[in-house]
Design a protein around this motif. Structure first.
Motif: not given
Length: 378
Positions: A108-110, A120-122, A145-146, A203-205
């Protein structure tokens, strides 16, 4: 029934590996959004004997397709692949009460959860996560993490498990250095080939690899080298422009999605994974089973896979550290260590073990829902 809002990358790979080994007593239907990799998804579904239903990609159209599929067909269990898929299932499934497992393939990306829309998404995401019968994460890192991000899980009755993902070792157990891929691209045997296989996304850098290549350009390397960048994604054009800006475009060969990555691994001299996060690094497993030297960051989800392996770990995928590791590989012979580890990697990452645990989870979830319904009736 598998519900897949984004049937791309690791999720598509997961289905190709896991569903093949669930067993003959499981009939699999995949309802997926119709996206750019649908042709590959069709081939995957055919190869594993699964029925494929392609649905509208827009959110409302996709949810309506889920509702119709749940209403028209009898399913013993629904598996949502990812958070968005779970949201698309939870509302329609309120009417059908089919046992529901959420498989978590990401974080869950901040950065996506700020402001009113983000809050609302959260809220909706947390509601969906705590509404399913079981949350199944593909690594211990992702489960932790979750749990940290979704406080309602501690108070919910949702079963929470981690089952480490796996791959099919036979796909990567062929001889190294076959030469087929090199010949198809016109590369000689003297050229050192680094590989990046995955989606072009932050994400993959991949930007870190570009910085590392720029650092290598400042050094006098005795061997000529290229980076083979295989994949798809919205950021490819941006990375091509960045590579040109940094003066390393001539070092990178961009290739579109390739169905047969095993043939590519055979001809690579090293694989580079500078990810910022992973759910579970399947590409690292593939490289290690193939016997290819691996450079990896110590990010969430990837550190779990490369622990106790010969992988060269670079903290945070730092470009300076990446450049140093890439240079060391070109100067020294690391192949023997990684080739010797192949048998251990094949045993450790065999998806059959994962599939066995997944079958058990599915059966427990089905039995648990049936027992709950009996109690309610009594």
């Amino acid at each position: 029934m598998a519900i897949v809002r984004w049937p791309l990358g690791g999720i598509r790979t997961y289905m190709r590996y896991v569903y093949r080994h669930l067993g003959p007593d499981w009939e699999i239907t995949i309802l997926a959004a119709d996206v750019q990799e649908s042709a590959a998804l069709r081939e995957d579904a055919r190869s594993i004997g699964a029925e494929l239903i392609l649905a509208h990609a827009n959110p409302l159209g996709f949810m309506w397709s889920v509702f119709r599929a749940l209403a028209w067909r009898r399913h013993d269990i629904v598996q949502s692949q990812g958070f968005i898929s779970a949201i698309a299932v939870c509302l329609p499934n309120h009417f059908f009460r089919i046992p529901h497992v959420l498989t978590v393939h990401g974080v869950l990306e901040d950065r996506l959860l700020h402001g009113f829309a983000g809050r609302l998404k959260r809220f909706v995401t947390n509601w969906a996560i705590c509404s399913v019968d079981a949350v199944y994460a593909v690594s211990e890192d992702i489960l932790a993490h979750v749990r940290e991000q979704v406080s309602c899980l501690a108070r919910s009755r949702t079963n929470q498990v981690a089952i480490l993902n796996g791959i099919d070792p036979e796909m990567f157990s062929g001889p190294r250095k076959s030469g087929e891929f090199r010949r198809s691209q016109g590369f000689g045997t003297e050229l050192f080939l680094f590989g990046f296989l995955g989606r072009f996304m932050p994400q993959k850098g991949f930007d870190k690899i570009i910085d590392a290549l720029a650092a290598l350009e400042q050094k006098s390397m005795k061997r000529d080298y290229r980076l083979i960048a295989v994949g798809s994604g919205d950021y490819r054009a941006q990375y091509e422009a960045l590579a040109a800006e940094r003066g390393v475009a001539h070092r990178i060969v961009f290739l579109p999605f390739q169905a047969n990555v095993a043939a590519i691994y055979c001809d690579l001299d090293a694989v580079v994974m500078p990810s910022r996060w992973e759910a579970c690094g399947l590409l690292a497993m593939e490289a290690l089973v193939s016997g290819v030297p691996l450079i990896a960051s110590d990010c969430i989800g990837l550190r779990e896979v490369v622990r106790d392996t010969p992988a060269i770990v670079v903290p945070d995928g730092d470009p300076v550290g990446l450049a140093q590791a890439m240079g060391d590989l070109m100067r020294s012979d690391y192949d023997g260590i990684f080739v010797s580890f192949r048998a251990t990697a094949a045993q450790r990452f065999d998806v059959r073990k994962s599939a066995q645990d997944i079958r058990m989870l599915f059966n427990q979830t089905i039995d648990g829902r049936q027992n709950s319904m009996l109690k309610l009736r009594n």
